[in-house]
Design a protein around this motif. Structure first.
Motif, short mmCIF file in Angstrom:
data_model
loop_
_atom_site.label_atom_id
_atom_site.label_comp_id
_atom_site.label_asym_id
_atom_site.label_seq_id
_atom_site.Cartn_x
_atom_site.Cartn_y
_atom_site.Cartn_z
N GLY A 20 0.64 -1.21 -0.08
CA GLY A 20 0.02 -0.06 -0.09
C GLY A 20 0.64 1.33 0.14
N GLY A 39 8.00 -4.99 8.34
CA GLY A 39 6.70 -5.41 8.76
C GLY A 39 6.55 -6.97 9.14
N ALA A 66 9.76 -7.61 11.58
CA ALA A 66 9.56 -7.38 13.14
C ALA A 66 7.73 -6.92 13.40
CB ALA A 66 10.41 -6.33 13.53
N ASN A 94 4.66 4.62 9.18
CA ASN A 94 3.53 4.35 8.27
C ASN A 94 2.63 2.98 8.72
OD1 ASN A 94 1.97 4.03 5.44
ND2 ASN A 94 2.99 1.99 5.85
N GLY A 97 -3.27 0.66 10.78
CA GLY A 97 -4.53 0.30 10.28
C GLY A 97 -5.65 0.30 11.24
N PHE A 99 -7.79 -2.00 12.87
CA PHE A 99 -7.61 -3.71 13.31
C PHE A 99 -8.73 -4.04 14.10
CE2 PHE A 99 -3.46 -2.89 11.74
CZ PHE A 99 -3.24 -3.53 10.89
N ASN A 121 -1.88 1.34 16.33
CA ASN A 121 -1.41 2.43 15.40
C ASN A 121 -0.38 3.40 16.41
OD1 ASN A 121 -3.20 2.83 12.85
ND2 ASN A 121 -4.43 1.93 14.51
N SER A 149 -4.44 9.83 9.62
CA SER A 149 -5.66 9.60 8.90
C SER A 149 -6.46 10.82 9.13
CB SER A 149 -6.26 8.31 9.22
OG SER A 149 -7.52 8.21 8.83
N LYS A 163 -5.28 7.32 15.83
CA LYS A 163 -4.62 8.13 14.95
C LYS A 163 -4.54 9.62 15.71
CE LYS A 163 -3.43 5.52 11.42
NZ LYS A 163 -2.12 5.07 11.45
N PRO A 189 -3.79 11.02 5.49
CA PRO A 189 -4.41 10.72 4.18
C PRO A 189 -5.98 10.60 4.16
CG PRO A 189 -2.69 9.17 4.63
CD PRO A 189 -3.10 10.00 5.75
N THR A 195 -4.60 -0.51 -1.53
CA THR A 195 -3.94 -0.86 -0.13
C THR A 195 -4.82 -2.11 0.24
OG1 THR A 195 -5.53 0.48 1.10
CG2 THR A 195 -3.54 1.48 0.11
N1 LIG Z 1 -5.85 3.14 2.77
C1 LIG Z 1 -6.11 4.25 3.37
O1 LIG Z 1 -7.37 4.65 2.89
C2 LIG Z 1 -5.72 5.07 4.57
C3 LIG Z 1 -6.21 6.25 4.82
C4 LIG Z 1 -5.75 7.00 5.96
C5 LIG Z 1 -4.65 6.43 6.71
N2 LIG Z 1 -4.09 5.10 6.25
C6 LIG Z 1 -3.08 4.78 7.09
O2 LIG Z 1 -2.14 4.47 6.25
C7 LIG Z 1 -0.94 3.64 6.59
C8 LIG Z 1 -0.56 2.37 5.76
O3 LIG Z 1 -2.00 1.81 5.37
P1 LIG Z 1 -2.19 1.38 3.98
O4 LIG Z 1 -3.50 1.86 3.57
O5 LIG Z 1 -1.21 1.35 3.01
O6 LIG Z 1 -2.55 -0.20 4.49
P2 LIG Z 1 -1.81 -1.41 4.28
O7 LIG Z 1 -1.63 -1.89 2.97
O8 LIG Z 1 -2.58 -2.58 5.04
O9 LIG Z 1 -0.27 -1.28 4.91
C9 LIG Z 1 -0.43 -1.35 6.41
C10 LIG Z 1 1.00 -1.79 6.45
O10 LIG Z 1 1.38 -1.98 7.91
C11 LIG Z 1 2.28 -3.15 8.26
N3 LIG Z 1 1.91 -3.45 9.51
C12 LIG Z 1 0.99 -3.31 10.07
N4 LIG Z 1 1.00 -3.49 11.64
C13 LIG Z 1 1.94 -3.57 11.81
C14 LIG Z 1 3.19 -3.81 12.84
N5 LIG Z 1 2.42 -4.20 14.15
N6 LIG Z 1 4.46 -4.22 12.65
C15 LIG Z 1 4.76 -4.04 11.40
N7 LIG Z 1 4.32 -3.80 10.46
C16 LIG Z 1 3.04 -3.61 10.62
C17 LIG Z 1 1.56 -4.14 7.31
O11 LIG Z 1 2.42 -5.17 7.01
P3 LIG Z 1 2.46 -6.72 7.85
O12 LIG Z 1 0.95 -6.72 7.99
O13 LIG Z 1 3.26 -7.53 7.05
O14 LIG Z 1 3.05 -6.53 9.28
C18 LIG Z 1 1.38 -3.49 6.18
O15 LIG Z 1 2.39 -3.65 5.32
C19 LIG Z 1 -1.73 3.09 7.87
O16 LIG Z 1 -1.10 3.52 9.11
C20 LIG Z 1 -3.03 3.39 7.75
O17 LIG Z 1 -3.86 3.46 9.04
C21 LIG Z 1 -4.60 4.54 5.09
#
Ligand SMILES: NC(=O)c1ccc[n+]([C@@H]2O[C@H](COP(=O)([O-])OP(=O)(O)OC[C@H]3O[C@@H](n4cnc5c(N)ncnc54)[C@H](OP(=O)(O)O)[C@@H]3O)[C@@H](O)[C@H]2O)c1
Length: 256
Positions: A20, A39, A66, A94, A97, A99, A121, A149, A163, A189, A195
């Motif tokens: 993502g 990750g 990690a 970054n 999520g 969860f 987060n 977010s 957040k 964002p 993502t």
């Molecule tokens: N997509 C949206 O619309 C949106 C909007 C606003 C904000 N955000 C924020 O943007 C950030 C990136 O999210 P994304 O949208 O790109 O979704 P995503 O694809 O689910 O990316 C989240 C990444 O964080 C890693 N991760 C999560 N928990 C972790 C942990 N405890 N330790 C290490 N790595 C961890 C995940 O990998 P693993 O599962 O392999 O650990 C994954 O690669 C997040 O903080 C999310 O809250 C997203």
């Protein structure tokens, strides 16, 4: 990487860099810098690093596995990340999520929701930052960028609350680290497709409904966010610190 460091490339550490938004940031910054992506899933991280390295034609992206909610794992990840250069120039927090399960029937479930999203987060960001602080570049050029977010401004209960907690944390850090020449900013964002964030909730209808919230007729992409992070991480943004920069196509009109 040592040779690369001698050639003047910086070291960027990106949590959640395998998918993502984090992947797009890693892909963008690897054009100029060495990048460590962290990750929990080894396969995902390795595939991401291989794809970017293949595009660039050099091994610039390195995966470190990690769970960043675990203090011991964070200590390991920080030490691994810093080894090659000794100094970390840019940290992008970054990982995170939403969860928590939707809805809560009683106070126990409600408590679990809030604890889960706070843990998922706030901890990865606070723990990784503090573990890397001794390695962060001082005297100018050091950067800490945290992804929060739009939910921190307009709701989404436990996720938005978690957040939002990072905004005063980041402001405090900006105050502390300003004299050391380290800037500290937040990027918040709105809806970003492509993502893993929405998991089973992502359908064509969901995507269209979310995209309609923006003023420019489309939803955001990970590359949109990477562009703002690239600006904050690069030369020309030295005077930007202590800020929360919203990137949402106008879905939330300039407040907060
Ligand atoms: N997509 C949206 O619309 C949106 C909007 C606003 C904000 N955000 C924020 O943007 C950030 C990136 O999210 P994304 O949208 O790109 O979704 P995503 O694809 O689910 O990316 C989240 C990444 O964080 C890693 N991760 C999560 N928990 C972790 C942990 N405890 N330790 C290490 N790595 C961890 C995940 O990998 P693993 O599962 O392999 O650990 C994954 O690669 C997040 O903080 C999310 O809250 C997203």
């Amino acid at each position: 990487m040592t040779a690369a460091y001698e050639m003047g490339r910086r070291l960027v550490v990106i949590s959640g860099g395998g998918t993502g938004i984090g992947y797009a940031i890693a892909d963008a910054l690897a054009d100029d810098d060495d990048v460590v992506i962290i990750g929990r899933r080894s396969q995902v991280l390795t595939a991401a690093a291989e794809a970017i390295n293949e595009r660039i034609g050099e091994p610039r992206v390195r995966p470190v596995v990690a769970d960043l909610t675990d203090p011991k794992a964070v200590e390991y990840a920080a030490a691994e990340a810093a080894t090659a250069h000794g100094v970390v120039d840019v940290l992008v927090n970054n990982a995170g999520g939403n969860f928590a399960p939707h809805g809560a029937d009683d106070l126990t479930q409600l408590s679990e929701q809030y604890v889960t999203n706070y843990r998922s987060n706030v901890l990865p960001t606070v723990l990784l930052t503090h573990a890397l602080l001794p390695h962060l570049r001082r005297g100018g050029g050091g950067r800490i960028i945290t992804i929060t977010s739009i939910a921190a401004f307009r709701g989404n209960a436990s996720y938005g609350a978690a957040k939002a907690a990072l905004h005063p944390w980041s402001a405090e850090l900006a105050t502390q680290l300003g004299p050391d020449g380290i800037t500290v900013n937040v990027v918040a964002p709105g809806y970003i497709g492509d993502t893993e964030f929405y998991r089973e909730r992502m359908t064509p209808e969901f995507h269209q409904a979310r995209s309609r919230q923006s003023l420019i007729g489309r939803g955001g992409t990970p590359t949109d966010v990477a562009g703002v992070v690239r600006y904050l991480a690069g030369h020309g943004s030295e005077f930007v610190t202590g800020q929360v920069i919203q990137i949402n196509g106008g879905a939330l009109l300039g407040r907060g």
